[in-house]
Design a protein around this motif. Sequence first.
Motif, mmCIF file in Angstrom:
data_model
loop_
_atom_site.group_PDB
_atom_site.id
_atom_site.type_symbol
_atom_site.label_atom_id
_atom_site.label_comp_id
_atom_site.label_asym_id
_atom_site.label_seq_id
_atom_site.Cartn_x
_atom_site.Cartn_y
_atom_site.Cartn_z
ATOM 1 N N ALA A 10 -13.907 10.827 -3.112
ATOM 2 C CA ALA A 10 -12.539 10.499 -3.501
ATOM 3 C C ALA A 10 -12.537 9.727 -4.814
ATOM 4 O O ALA A 10 -11.688 9.932 -5.676
ATOM 5 N N ASN A 26 -4.290 3.894 -3.659
ATOM 6 C CA ASN A 26 -5.727 3.719 -3.490
ATOM 7 C C ASN A 26 -6.480 4.087 -4.764
ATOM 8 O O ASN A 26 -7.412 3.402 -5.181
ATOM 9 N N GLN A 27 -6.040 5.183 -5.386
ATOM 10 C CA GLN A 27 -6.729 5.603 -6.613
ATOM 11 C C GLN A 27 -6.551 4.578 -7.737
ATOM 12 O O GLN A 27 -7.345 4.541 -8.667
ATOM 13 N N CYS A 87 -14.598 1.155 2.258
ATOM 14 C CA CYS A 87 -13.713 0.577 1.244
ATOM 15 C C CYS A 87 -14.530 0.087 0.054
ATOM 16 O O CYS A 87 -14.161 0.296 -1.100
ATOM 17 N N GLN A 104 -15.977 2.373 -2.772
ATOM 18 C CA GLN A 104 -15.029 2.794 -3.814
ATOM 19 C C GLN A 104 -14.937 1.773 -4.933
ATOM 20 O O GLN A 104 -14.256 2.008 -5.917
ATOM 21 N N ARG A 147 -6.621 7.429 7.498
ATOM 22 C CA ARG A 147 -7.749 6.903 6.740
ATOM 23 C C ARG A 147 -7.940 7.709 5.455
ATOM 24 O O ARG A 147 -8.278 7.189 4.421
ATOM 25 N N VAL A 158 0.809 -1.221 0.000
ATOM 26 C CA VAL A 158 0.000 0.000 0.000
ATOM 27 C C VAL A 158 0.844 1.273 0.000
ATOM 28 O O VAL A 158 0.315 2.369 0.101
ATOM 29 N N PRO A 217 0.435 6.345 -0.627
ATOM 30 C CA PRO A 217 -0.780 5.563 -0.327
ATOM 31 C C PRO A 217 -2.021 6.055 -1.077
ATOM 32 O O PRO A 217 -2.799 5.245 -1.571
ATOM 33 N N HIS A 218 -2.188 7.398 -1.200
ATOM 34 C CA HIS A 218 -3.419 7.832 -1.854
ATOM 35 C C HIS A 218 -3.402 7.546 -3.356
ATOM 36 O O HIS A 218 -4.434 7.253 -3.945
ATOM 37 N N ALA A 252 -7.694 12.786 -5.915
ATOM 38 C CA ALA A 252 -7.015 13.036 -4.647
ATOM 39 C C ALA A 252 -7.299 14.417 -4.063
ATOM 40 O O ALA A 252 -7.203 14.623 -2.869
ATOM 41 N N ARG A 261 -7.782 -0.621 1.721
ATOM 42 C CA ARG A 261 -7.233 -1.365 2.846
ATOM 43 C C ARG A 261 -8.119 -1.240 4.075
ATOM 44 O O ARG A 261 -8.550 -0.150 4.435
ATOM 45 N N ARG A 267 -5.659 9.218 3.642
ATOM 46 C CA ARG A 267 -4.698 8.796 2.626
ATOM 47 C C ARG A 267 -5.087 7.470 2.015
ATOM 48 O O ARG A 267 -5.014 7.286 0.810
ATOM 49 N N TYR A 268 -5.540 6.537 2.854
ATOM 50 C CA TYR A 268 -5.900 5.218 2.336
ATOM 51 C C TYR A 268 -7.284 5.221 1.701
ATOM 52 O O TYR A 268 -7.812 4.189 1.344
ATOM 53 N N THR A 269 -7.890 6.404 1.623
ATOM 54 C CA THR A 269 -9.141 6.520 0.884
ATOM 55 C C THR A 269 -8.871 7.236 -0.438
ATOM 56 O O THR A 269 -9.783 7.636 -1.139
ATOM 57 N N GLY A 270 -7.590 7.440 -0.737
ATOM 58 C CA GLY A 270 -7.256 8.023 -2.030
ATOM 59 C C GLY A 270 -7.267 9.526 -2.044
ATOM 60 O O GLY A 270 -7.340 10.139 -3.098
ATOM 61 N N LEU A 271 -7.206 10.147 -0.856
ATOM 62 C CA LEU A 271 -7.215 11.605 -0.799
ATOM 63 C C LEU A 271 -5.882 12.103 -0.282
ATOM 64 O O LEU A 271 -5.291 11.489 0.604
ATOM 65 N N ASN A 272 -5.434 13.202 -0.827
ATOM 66 C CA ASN A 272 -4.178 13.783 -0.392
ATOM 67 C C ASN A 272 -4.465 14.922 0.588
ATOM 68 O O ASN A 272 -4.983 15.959 0.179
#
Lengths: 251, 400
Positions: free
Chosen positions: A105, A76-77, A162, A165, B234, A50, A72-73, A110, A82, B236-241
């Motif tokens: 998101a 995820n995209q 999760c 998405q 959370r 990740v 990580p972001h 991002a 996770r 970051r791990y949701t795809g957001l910066n």
Amino acid sequence: MGILEVKGVNKRFGGLQALGDVNLSVAENSVHAIIGPNGAGKSTLLNCLVGKLIPDTGSVMFDGQSVLGRTPHEINQMGISRVFQTPEIFGDLTVFENVMIPCFARRDGAFRLHAFETVMNEQSLVEQAEEILTDMNMIDKRHMHSASLSRGDKRRLEMAMCLVQEPRLLLLDEPTAGMARADTNNTIDLLREIKEKRDITMAIIEHDMHVVFSLADRITVLAQGTPLVEDIPEKIKGHPKVQEAYLGQAQ
Amino acid sequence: MLGLDKRDLTLLAIVAVLCLCAPILLNPFPTGSELAQFNAGYPDLMQRFIIFGIFAIGFNILFGLTGYLSFGHAAFLGVGSYATVWMFKLLGYNIVPGILLSLLVSGLFALAIGYISLRRSGIYFSILTLAFAQMSFALAYSVLSPITNGETGLQVYGTDPQYLMGPDSPNIPHLFGLEMRATHFIEVGPWLWQFNAGYYFCAVVMLVAFYIAIRIFRSPFGMMLRAVKSNQQRMRYTGLNPRPYTLAAFVISGMYAGLAGGLMASMDPLAGAERMQWTASGEVVLMTILGGAGTLIGPVLGAGMIKYLENILSKINDSILHQWFSFLPDGLEDAAVFMIHPFIGKGWHLTLGIIFMLVVIFLPGGLVEGGQRIGRLFRRRGKASDDAVHPPKAAPHVGE
């Protein structure tokens, strides 16, 4: 070729070889479990997938693209979500808002400066969020502060965040850690339901054999940072090496 | 209407009505009466309520939503003031270019400081912003004297070019001819009300600023900012910066501070370096926390309360106290005055400190929480068995 391909990954922390030449291939739409005793390198491996850790050598490919060097972001995209060992949710926000955030998101990427829109006006996203909450049996709790949920509900909420998405790969880090047997069984049912209903690949790191054998299509056993064996659950159960490294210890 | 739901619209309307009627509401005591010194309805103070209100609203967008505590926001206020005074010097006394420039300059300044400071969070972020603000303050005092006029402070001189000044333009700050100093007096019975052009201009600006803040609070962007405060992992791990979100919040709140600075200079065409000092940065933190961080109206209440205490309490002196307690026997009178003496005049900080402590300990949500508790107390009467029937309480609406 699998959706996730890990090849020759090594990771060292000082003198400790946390991961030594790990190869792993997760097939699309399967549930792949990674098990192993404490300190086997399961979490390190997950963190390498990740973007939290960068392996010293080796490659991690997701859907034909390398994830190494991405944040990580960004990962995820790409489609990897996770679930954490202890549920990571937005405690100050309501359950509904918690689910709305991944919806945004997914649609907006991002970052987007949408300072002059109104959350509730995003009709299609609101519908998505309500749908997933209904699926997860949490729609009655939508206005609750998520910090006040029970632990089991927090886990469900995190799962909902999760799943909304629609990730292609869902990574679960000991989803039943610290749960009572009844809660564990509920989680197993939930995961099984997710597996049946959605086209999703799951990689589960787990301690609890009961969980692993009731869910996994394939199992990799890690010990001291290296994969011992990889096979279908029926063969893992009776495998002498596994007995020795893991199951034998427990009994 | 205006993209707001009914509740927010009501809040905005209440604030608008209060602003409109402030010259009357803040002057409850007849002129000349003994209590007239508690009146706050004079232009200078009302302008300050509004300007610091804007400052605190902006600060709250950063601190209240993202939880990043900046200790250097006064730097943006100072920069805004300097920018406006420079426009007075170069172009003329119309306040519009000055205020626009103050927004632009403070925004750019905030972008630079925020870009560096936001690499850290928590106490390190606070220290970085404090360091930048103190550097700005020190520079404004010394090295940058050609721009800031050092200790004297920046002001407009007769020799300044003022290229856009017409022959009959007013020689004080004005809005297309409407002088900011212009005040209309109305006497009703014993009361004297002062309706000041500058105050109403500030009030309109504040209403716009408040409206924008409400929209930000209710927007997906505002929700993301609260997510930053709640759990960055959370996020970051949701795809957001989280970084651009915090930076955007920092720049927006810096521009609010710059706007406040610009208005300050528009009401009184002076800009001094002390506006950038850390005490000024600390003050806005106090205002926000006192009123209720993360609530919409809290910062405005906090700003009003602090500015009121600063101006009213500090004016009370011993001889006024002696008047109040003259009904007591001599010894007791002196004792009473002696007891209260430390809390008034120059000692108003002590009173403020005590109020602040009490609020933080007993009302962590600030004055707004106090208001909510009182409101709940009234609502609970009549339907006492409410709790048993209803499922767990829903989370309160943000900024309620």
